[in-house]
Design a protein around this motif. Structure first.
Motif, mmCIF file in Angstrom:
data_model
loop_
_atom_site.group_PDB
_atom_site.id
_atom_site.type_symbol
_atom_site.label_atom_id
_atom_site.label_comp_id
_atom_site.label_asym_id
_atom_site.label_seq_id
_atom_site.Cartn_x
_atom_site.Cartn_y
_atom_site.Cartn_z
ATOM 1 N N ARG A 142 0.844 -1.195 0.000
ATOM 2 C CA ARG A 142 0.000 0.000 0.000
ATOM 3 C C ARG A 142 0.878 1.244 0.000
ATOM 4 N NH1 ARG A 142 -2.863 -3.764 3.193
ATOM 5 N NH2 ARG A 142 -4.945 -4.166 2.321
ATOM 6 N N SER B 86 -6.916 6.225 7.887
ATOM 7 C CA SER B 86 -6.981 5.072 6.991
ATOM 8 C C SER B 86 -5.947 5.165 5.883
ATOM 9 C CB SER B 86 -8.385 4.936 6.383
ATOM 10 O OG SER B 86 -8.674 6.008 5.512
ATOM 11 N N ARG C 88 -2.408 3.936 6.824
ATOM 12 C CA ARG C 88 -2.152 2.496 7.024
ATOM 13 C C ARG C 88 -1.471 1.937 5.771
ATOM 14 N NH1 ARG C 88 -7.822 2.423 8.677
ATOM 15 N NH2 ARG C 88 -7.938 2.880 10.906
ATOM 16 N N SER D 127 2.422 1.020 3.730
ATOM 17 C CA SER D 127 3.826 0.660 3.931
ATOM 18 C C SER D 127 4.749 1.766 3.435
ATOM 19 C CB SER D 127 4.147 -0.644 3.194
ATOM 20 O OG SER D 127 3.422 -1.721 3.735
ATOM 21 N N SER E 3 -0.058 4.912 12.460
ATOM 22 C CA SER E 3 -0.865 4.065 11.589
ATOM 23 C C SER E 3 -0.072 3.223 10.600
ATOM 24 C CB SER E 3 -1.852 4.934 10.780
ATOM 25 O OG SER E 3 -2.742 5.622 11.628
ATOM 26 N N MET E 4 1.146 3.609 10.297
ATOM 27 C CA MET E 4 1.912 2.943 9.248
ATOM 28 C C MET E 4 2.236 1.499 9.597
ATOM 29 S SD MET E 4 4.667 5.683 7.740
ATOM 30 C CE MET E 4 5.109 4.631 6.341
ATOM 31 N N ALA E 5 2.333 0.685 8.551
ATOM 32 C CA ALA E 5 2.791 -0.692 8.705
ATOM 33 C C ALA E 5 4.276 -0.687 9.063
ATOM 34 C CB ALA E 5 2.564 -1.463 7.411
#
Length: 280
Positions: free
Chosen positions: A113, A213, A216, A218, A244-246
């Protein structure tokens, strides 16, 4: 004395409270020497609303009915749409050559993402799509690309996907011919197969509910945005990204920007010839 535009004065006292309100809501920083610039950008909007002073406009933004809708107009007026295809491509090459492969080495089923924050009229996310396609990634692995901007006017241009000559000053001619079709009046339209790879959304980077949202992801590209933000707004924005980030998350900012003294959530690394802030 106030700076005057078409008979409307922006006194220093009104400039101070209007500037502070804009900084609070949008993160944009206007120093004292930018009073004339701010007045120039907003004067037509003040007149369109039928006001005779910037103080009246301040009260509308701060307290008035319809303030939320009016902030969309402020974002349009204050946006800086300077962008073009194939800009600062070292970061995009690091994504295409290194980060994508690293991501799918762990799991080929989990989509990568990517979020382009403050995408303006869309040249950055479309450049990323073209680079990914040139490397053969789009046909091989699941990649999701979302792009946002606070300006509805900029997003309308991005959704249209039509560009003039100035946007192509860095793009190789061969790629323009491959990914765009020429229309009338010197305009070029991006081909549908590339344009539909991007989901376009409106988002104010200081609005937590609008960012959560999107963040979220990468990979986040938030380039040449923080040069206009206050230090406090940068810190708030980056903290929301980090929340929120991976993991691992990769944050790309502009080559003239730095987060070294503003966050401990990311570690600055060199990846594929580009400097990247990495969340571990």
């Amino acid at each position: 004395m106030g700076t005057r535009f078409d008979g409307i004065s922006l006194p220093p006292s009104v400039f101070a409270i209007l500037r502070d309100l804009i900084r609070e809501r949008l993160g944009l920083q206007y120093e004292d020497e930018k009073r004339e610039l701010l007045a120039d950008k907003l004067s037509s909007r003040v007149q369109e609303r039928g006001f005779e002073s910037f103080l009246d406009y301040y009260y509308l933004l701060k307290y008035g009915p319809g303030a939320e809708d009016e902030w969309f107009q402020v974002m349009d007026a204050l946006s800086v749409p300077e962008t073009f295809f194939w800009r600062e491509m070292e970061a995009v090459r690091a994504l295409v050559d290194v980060i994508v492969a690293q991501h799918f080495a762990v799991s080929r089923a989990m989509p990568l993402r990517i979020w382009c924050a403050a995408c303006a009229s869309g040249e950055e996310p479309l450049s990323i799509v073209m680079a990914l396609n040139e490397a053969g990634w789009l046909d091989r692995v699941p990649i999701e690309i979302r792009a946002s901007d606070g300006s509805s006017a900029a997003l309308a241009r991005a959704r249209q996907g039509v560009y003039r000559e100035r946007a192509f000053r860095n793009l190789p001619v061969s790629l323009r011919r491959k990914y765009f079709t020429e229309e009338s009046d010197g305009k070029w339209r991006v081909v549908a197969t590339i344009h539909r790879q991007v989901t376009w959304e409106r988002a104010n980077l200081l609005a937590e509910d609008e960012v959560a949202s999107l963040a979220r992801a990468s990979v986040i590209f938030c380039r040449n945005v923080f040069i206009y933000f206050s230090a406090a707004a940068i810190a708030r924005t980056v903290a929301r990204f980090a929340a929120s980030m991976a993991i691992p998350g990769h944050l790309f900012i502009g080559v003239s920007e730095s987060l070294v003294r503003l966050t401990t959530d990311f570690e600055l690394q060199e990846i594929g010839g580009a400097f990247v802030y990495v969340k571990r």
